[in-house]
Design a protein around this motif. Structure first.
Motif, PDB file in Angstrom:
ATOM      1  N   ALA A  82       0.829  -1.209   0.000  1.00 31.34           N
ATOM      2  CA  ALA A  82       0.000   0.000   0.000  1.00 31.34           C
ATOM      3  C   ALA A  82       0.863   1.259   0.000  1.00 31.34           C
ATOM      4  N   MET A  83       1.953   1.241   0.762  1.00 34.12           N
ATOM      5  CA  MET A  83       2.848   2.393   0.776  1.00 34.12           C
ATOM      6  C   MET A  83       3.494   2.618  -0.587  1.00 34.12           C
ATOM      7  N   GLU A  84       3.830   1.528  -1.264  1.00 33.97           N
ATOM      8  CA  GLU A  84       4.421   1.659  -2.592  1.00 33.97           C
ATOM      9  C   GLU A  84       3.397   2.195  -3.595  1.00 33.97           C
ATOM     10  N   ILE A  85       2.148   1.781  -3.437  1.00 34.47           N
ATOM     11  CA  ILE A  85       1.082   2.319  -4.295  1.00 34.47           C
ATOM     12  C   ILE A  85       0.958   3.827  -4.093  1.00 34.47           C
ATOM     13  N   ALA A  86       1.054   4.265  -2.836  1.00 31.71           N
ATOM     14  CA  ALA A  86       0.993   5.700  -2.551  1.00 31.71           C
ATOM     15  C   ALA A  86       2.145   6.430  -3.231  1.00 31.71           C
ATOM     16  N   ARG A  87       3.331   5.872  -3.171  1.00 31.60           N
ATOM     17  CA  ARG A  87       4.493   6.519  -3.784  1.00 31.60           C
ATOM     18  C   ARG A  87       4.360   6.575  -5.302  1.00 31.60           C
ATOM     19  N   GLN A  88       3.988   5.460  -5.915  1.00 33.36           N
ATOM     20  CA  GLN A  88       3.863   5.434  -7.371  1.00 33.36           C
ATOM     21  C   GLN A  88       2.716   6.332  -7.846  1.00 33.36           C
ATOM     22  N   SER A  89       1.641   6.382  -7.064  1.00 33.69           N
ATOM     23  CA  SER A  89       0.521   7.254  -7.431  1.00 33.69           C
ATOM     24  C   SER A  89       0.944   8.709  -7.403  1.00 33.69           C
ATOM     25  N   TRP A  90       1.744   9.080  -6.412  1.00 35.20           N
ATOM     26  CA  TRP A  90       2.231  10.460  -6.324  1.00 35.20           C
ATOM     27  C   TRP A  90       3.138  10.792  -7.500  1.00 35.20           C
ATOM     28  N   ARG A  91       4.026   9.873  -7.821  1.00 33.60           N
ATOM     29  CA  ARG A  91       4.953  10.119  -8.924  1.00 33.60           C
ATOM     30  C   ARG A  91       4.224  10.289 -10.258  1.00 33.60           C
ATOM     31  N   ARG A  92       3.128   9.583 -10.426  1.00 36.84           N
ATOM     32  CA  ARG A  92       2.405   9.605 -11.696  1.00 36.84           C
ATOM     33  C   ARG A  92       1.270  10.633 -11.711  1.00 36.84           C
ATOM     34  N   GLY A  93       1.162  11.406 -10.636  1.00 38.02           N
ATOM     35  CA  GLY A  93       0.162  12.452 -10.597  1.00 38.02           C
ATOM     36  C   GLY A  93      -1.237  11.985 -10.259  1.00 38.02           C
ATOM     37  N   ARG A  94      -1.383  10.763  -9.817  1.00 36.91           N
ATOM     38  CA  ARG A  94      -2.699  10.246  -9.439  1.00 36.91           C
ATOM     39  C   ARG A  94      -2.931  10.505  -7.952  1.00 36.91           C
ATOM     40  N   THR A  95      -3.049  11.776  -7.632  1.00 36.59           N
ATOM     41  CA  THR A  95      -3.106  12.172  -6.225  1.00 36.59           C
ATOM     42  C   THR A  95      -4.341  11.669  -5.504  1.00 36.59           C
ATOM     43  N   GLN A  96      -5.391  11.303  -6.237  1.00 35.52           N
ATOM     44  CA  GLN A  96      -6.598  10.822  -5.577  1.00 35.52           C
ATOM     45  C   GLN A  96      -6.377   9.486  -4.879  1.00 35.52           C
ATOM     46  N   TRP A  97      -5.316   8.759  -5.270  1.00 31.79           N
ATOM     47  CA  TRP A  97      -5.033   7.462  -4.671  1.00 31.79           C
ATOM     48  C   TRP A  97      -4.049   7.556  -3.505  1.00 31.79           C
ATOM     49  N   VAL A  98      -3.377   8.680  -3.375  1.00 31.68           N
ATOM     50  CA  VAL A  98      -2.306   8.791  -2.383  1.00 31.68           C
ATOM     51  C   VAL A  98      -2.840   8.683  -0.964  1.00 31.68           C
ATOM     52  N   GLY A  99      -3.843   9.482  -0.629  1.00 35.04           N
ATOM     53  CA  GLY A  99      -4.383   9.475   0.720  1.00 35.04           C
ATOM     54  C   GLY A  99      -4.924   8.120   1.139  1.00 35.04           C
ATOM     55  N   PRO A 100      -5.817   7.508   0.348  1.00 30.53           N
ATOM     56  CA  PRO A 100      -6.323   6.181   0.714  1.00 30.53           C
ATOM     57  C   PRO A 100      -5.221   5.138   0.859  1.00 30.53           C
ATOM     58  N   ALA A 101      -4.228   5.170  -0.033  1.00 29.46           N
ATOM     59  CA  ALA A 101      -3.145   4.190   0.046  1.00 29.46           C
ATOM     60  C   ALA A 101      -2.325   4.377   1.320  1.00 29.46           C
ATOM     61  N   LEU A 102      -2.064   5.632   1.695  1.00 26.87           N
ATOM     62  CA  LEU A 102      -1.336   5.888   2.938  1.00 26.87           C
ATOM     63  C   LEU A 102      -2.117   5.391   4.148  1.00 26.87           C
ATOM     64  N   LEU A 103      -3.415   5.658   4.157  1.00 27.51           N
ATOM     65  CA  LEU A 103      -4.247   5.215   5.281  1.00 27.51           C
ATOM     66  C   LEU A 103      -4.299   3.695   5.373  1.00 27.51           C
ATOM     67  N   ILE A 104      -4.415   3.035   4.232  1.00 25.42           N
ATOM     68  CA  ILE A 104      -4.456   1.572   4.226  1.00 25.42           C
ATOM     69  C   ILE A 104      -3.122   0.994   4.699  1.00 25.42           C
ATOM     70  N   GLY A 105      -2.020   1.583   4.218  1.00 25.94           N
ATOM     71  CA  GLY A 105      -0.706   1.106   4.640  1.00 25.94           C
ATOM     72  C   GLY A 105      -0.503   1.233   6.141  1.00 25.94           C
ATOM     73  N   GLY A 106      -0.877   2.376   6.700  1.00 21.49           N
ATOM     74  CA  GLY A 106      -0.774   2.542   8.142  1.00 21.49           C
ATOM     75  C   GLY A 106      -1.702   1.615   8.896  1.00 21.49           C
ATOM     76  N   GLY A 107      -2.897   1.386   8.342  1.00 19.94           N
ATOM     77  CA  GLY A 107      -3.854   0.485   8.981  1.00 19.94           C
ATOM     78  C   GLY A 107      -3.326  -0.933   9.075  1.00 19.94           C
ATOM     79  N   PHE A 108      -2.682  -1.410   8.012  1.00 30.83           N
ATOM     80  CA  PHE A 108      -2.099  -2.751   8.053  1.00 30.83           C
ATOM     81  C   PHE A 108      -0.986  -2.836   9.088  1.00 30.83           C
ATOM     82  N   ALA A 109      -0.235  -1.760   9.248  1.00 28.86           N
ATOM     83  CA  ALA A 109       0.827  -1.749  10.255  1.00 28.86           C
ATOM     84  C   ALA A 109       0.242  -1.844  11.659  1.00 28.86           C
ATOM     85  N   VAL A 110      -0.863  -1.157  11.893  1.00 31.33           N
ATOM     86  CA  VAL A 110      -1.530  -1.235  13.198  1.00 31.33           C
ATOM     87  C   VAL A 110      -2.037  -2.654  13.449  1.00 31.33           C
ATOM     88  N   VAL A 111      -2.601  -3.263  12.418  1.00 27.53           N
ATOM     89  CA  VAL A 111      -3.075  -4.647  12.545  1.00 27.53           C
ATOM     90  C   VAL A 111      -1.903  -5.580  12.832  1.00 27.53           C
TER      91      VAL A 111
END
Length: 202
Positions: A82-111
């Motif tokens: 999920a964190m890598e998806i956030a990074r690649q989305s940012w690099r490619r200008g798909r900013t709508q995916w960055v926030g959800p991907a960051l939240l999902i990545g952090g959520g998995f870490a909490v789990v």
């Protein structure tokens, strides 16, 4: 009558694009992060060596790894993806995916952390205490130390993600935060896979 003032053209002074971090920013940030990785890598490697040496002594009692560790490993892998998806989305200008991907990545870490605490609770309830034998002591030490670095990472993740979602950071600073957070998550995943392999084979 004075001549009109000449202004530079856009070709001479192009507008700078701040959608991605500048090479200098990334170079400095990555350099500092790599130094941290080197220090942490050496530390975990020393613990692994000490674990391997200690297990050959007579008082070592093999600890059967709980099946929950496999589930926890899957959670950490998912978080890193999920964190890598956030990074690649940012690099490619798909900013709508960055926030959800960051939240999902952090959520998995909490789990993942919750799963590690579940393993600890189960082991202690079955009589595998910290001071029970060297194998259990090393298990708690290694998994606890790794979990502590996950907690530290979550602190920076929460701070950076909050600013990214609120738009409180410039695009350039947000890009650096996303790059560093993703790299840190990948590092912790690699460390855990090494530790898990060590624990599972002993």
């Amino acid at each position: 009558m004075s001549e009109p003032k000449a202004y530079p053209s856009l070709e001479e002074n192009p507008v700078r694009d701040f959608s991605l971090p500048t090479p200098t920013d990334l170079t400095l940030a990555r350099g500092g992060l790599r130094m941290l990785f080197a220090v942490l890598g050496v530390m975990f490697a020393l613990f692994a060596v000490a674990y391997s040496m200690r297990m050959h002594m007579g008082d070592w009692q093999v600890l059967v790894d709980p099946w929950q560790l496999w589930l926890n490993t899957a959670m950490l892998i998912a978080g890193s993806v999920a964190m890598e998806i956030a990074r690649q989305s940012w690099r490619r200008g798909r900013t709508q995916w960055v926030g959800p991907a960051l939240l999902i990545g952090g959520g998995f870490a909490v789990v993942f952390l919750a799963g590690q605490l579940w393993v600890w609770s189960m082991l202690t309830s079955e009589g595998y205490l910290v001071n029970g034998n060297p194998a259990t002591s090393f298990f708690y030490l290694i998994t606890g130390l790794h979990g502590l670095h996950i907690v530290v990472g979550l602190g920076f993740w929460a701070y950076g993600t909050g600013k990214v979602l609120r738009g409180a950071e410039s695009a350039q600073r947000a890009g650096v935060s996303i790059e560093l957070c993703s790299s840190y998550w990948h590092f912790l995943l690699v460390v855990w896979l090494g530790l898990f392999a060590l624990l599972a084979n002993t």
